[in-house]
Design an enzyme around this catalytic site. Structure first.
Site, PDB file in Angstrom:
ATOM      1  CE  LYS A   9      -5.497  -1.174   1.779  1.00  0.00           C
ATOM      2  NZ  LYS A   9      -4.419  -1.961   2.152  1.00  0.00           N
TER       3      LYS A   9
ATOM      4  CE  LYS B  49       1.892   2.126   4.461  1.00  0.00           C
ATOM      5  NZ  LYS B  49       2.145   1.080   3.741  1.00  0.00           N
TER       6      LYS B  49
ATOM      7  CB  THR C 169      -0.864   0.045   1.231  1.00  0.00           C
ATOM      8  OG1 THR C 169      -1.834  -1.156   1.032  1.00  0.00           O
ATOM      9  CG2 THR C 169      -1.721   1.323   1.313  1.00  0.00           C
TER      10      THR C 169
END
Lengths: 297, 297
Positions: free
Chosen positions: B179, B247, B104
């Site tokens: 995502k 993150k 990701t």
């Protein structure tokens, strides 16, 4: 006390025949109960009367004739008037009557009703529902119940003709508190759903494909599966009205504040929905929160 | 170009053998592919080598030997180094090699990789996953793919040994954008779940009963069903690490800002999780957001 509310053995009153209440009352009638009805606007009781319900001109008239009265009205102030007004339920029902408020209303008001009713030897439950107009029509509502457990057991047969997921939550007010927890969970999630779809569109993705990727996993939710497609289609028709959601969030926020609990997500959602209402969208469905992201209003 | 990545016909490289990558690489090995592996910490490749994988000392060594390389590392800076470093993939793979980043990571970095790789005649996909360590172990990951559709079709057999819900989302960067939409939907919902459970506890309700009432209806979500019970039990063990979620949210917020999209819910969630990290909880699971409501930290 069980079985007192079986069909034939009891007379049921139903107050509040809106989209939800109308369907719920119909199930009670269909189950074979004698049903007395009252609504502010008489027109809404017409179909039920044709099917055998008995119209009452006043709450007090209905109150005197029934051994269980269900209320399903709009706002806490309506609940207050129906229960505490001089023509209201607490003043006018017989000892031993069951009073069940299924309106989504304030937990503290539920407690006040319970305490006033106790002094008059009335059996009171707060029993708000979720499942929307579809759940009401299908008799598949989720019903969250507060009050004495014996009272719950007595009223259960009646709940079972209206709902499927019927859970006794505890003492008076617990049904309303549970419904508030439900609305609180929805509030922040609506923001997440709007932001995810807005992001997908801004990024040039096909939102249907994005839903195919994300709606079954950790991002999945009822709102993502059911309301995101309406957002994408620009369909803001009311399933659940913004004005009612604002009412619920105000009650929840006041209750949370009263308990010393900070709920920043709920506050953010409430302020966004108030903004929508101020822009004239209070009769849209809750998925219209998406307007704030797409209309740049 | 189809069938080039069938077992026996191809040599696969896998870089990044953490909790997710280790399980994903195992599925590729089990499917009969020749598998070359690399990881910063050699120890994590030990089991795979025992099962037939070939250890490589350097990314560049692995790059030269494979016709498809999958990367599943930690942060965008790791991705950047593996692709753009002088010992990296773009410099060291043969023409025609497939490069698939399943980390990701940032959509803009995915685009940069794609463009640099195009110039070297490499086939690039961004293909982040959801489904967690369990999905990786079971081979049931959701895989969201961006890049050329022909490239997607060629790599599909390999995706199918790792995942179930595999959706081609569009041009390069679209997998990462999808995502991000996923993480954005989760972010605000986590706030709603925490507030609903905190409210229920403050109101003196039994949170298990509350979940029985609300988790199947309009408030229902994966997080409510799967993470709320852990919150209630005080179990903050990592399913998905807070540090990784931070993150992801940072990448999403930067991408949203870059597109001129306001995401106040995402911003609120990120600031709450940053607070948790500053309190020393970055290695907890994301359900530890509940600490901010319960610990009064």
């Amino acid at each position: 006390m069980e079985d007192v509310l079986a069909p034939k053995a009891s007379v049921i009153g139903f107050i509040g025949l809106g989209v939800m209440g109308g369907s719920m009352a119909k199930h009670i009638l269909d189950a074979g109960y004698e049903l007395h009805i009252y609504n502010r606007t008489r027109e809404k009781g017409k179909d039920l009367v044709e099917q055998g319900a008995i119209w009452e001109e006043k709450v007090a008239d209905l109150a005197r004739k029934c051994n269980c009265v269900i209320t399903m009205v709009g706002f806490p102030r309506d609940v207050e008037e129906i229960y505490f007004g001089s023509q209201g339920l607490i003043e006018n029902t017989k000892h031993g009557t069951f009073l069940v408020d299924m309106t989504t209303s304030s937990p503290s008001l539920a407690l006040r009703i319970y305490e006033a009713a106790e002094r008059k030897k009335l059996h009171v439950l707060d029993a708000p529902v979720s499942g929307g107009d579809k759940g009401a029509r299908d008799g598949s509502l989720s019903i969250m119940v507060g009050g004495k457990e014996d009272t719950f057991k007595a009223v259960l047969p009646l709940f079972q003709v209206m709902g499927k997921n019927i859970v006794y939550q505890g003492r008076a007010g617990s049904g309303q508190h549970t419904k508030m927890a439900n609305q609180i969970a929805i509030a922040s999630n609506m923001i997440g759903v709007c932001e995810a779809i807005s992001y997908a569109l801004k990024a040039g993705l096909d939102p249907e494909k994005v839903l195919a990727s994300i709606s079954q996993g950790a991002a999945g939710s009822w709102s993502l599966s059911n309301l995101a497609p309406r957002m994408i289609a620009g369909n803001f028709d009311p399933g659940f009205y913004i004005k009612h959601f604002i009412k619920d969030m105000k009650i929840a926020l006041e209750a949370a504040d009263g308990m010393g609990l900070d709920t920043p997500g709920l506050e953010m959602a409430l302020s966004m929905y108030k903004k929508l209402a101020s822009l004239g969208h209070e009769n849209d469905g809750t998925q219209a929160l998406f307007r704030l992201y797409s209309d740049k209003e």
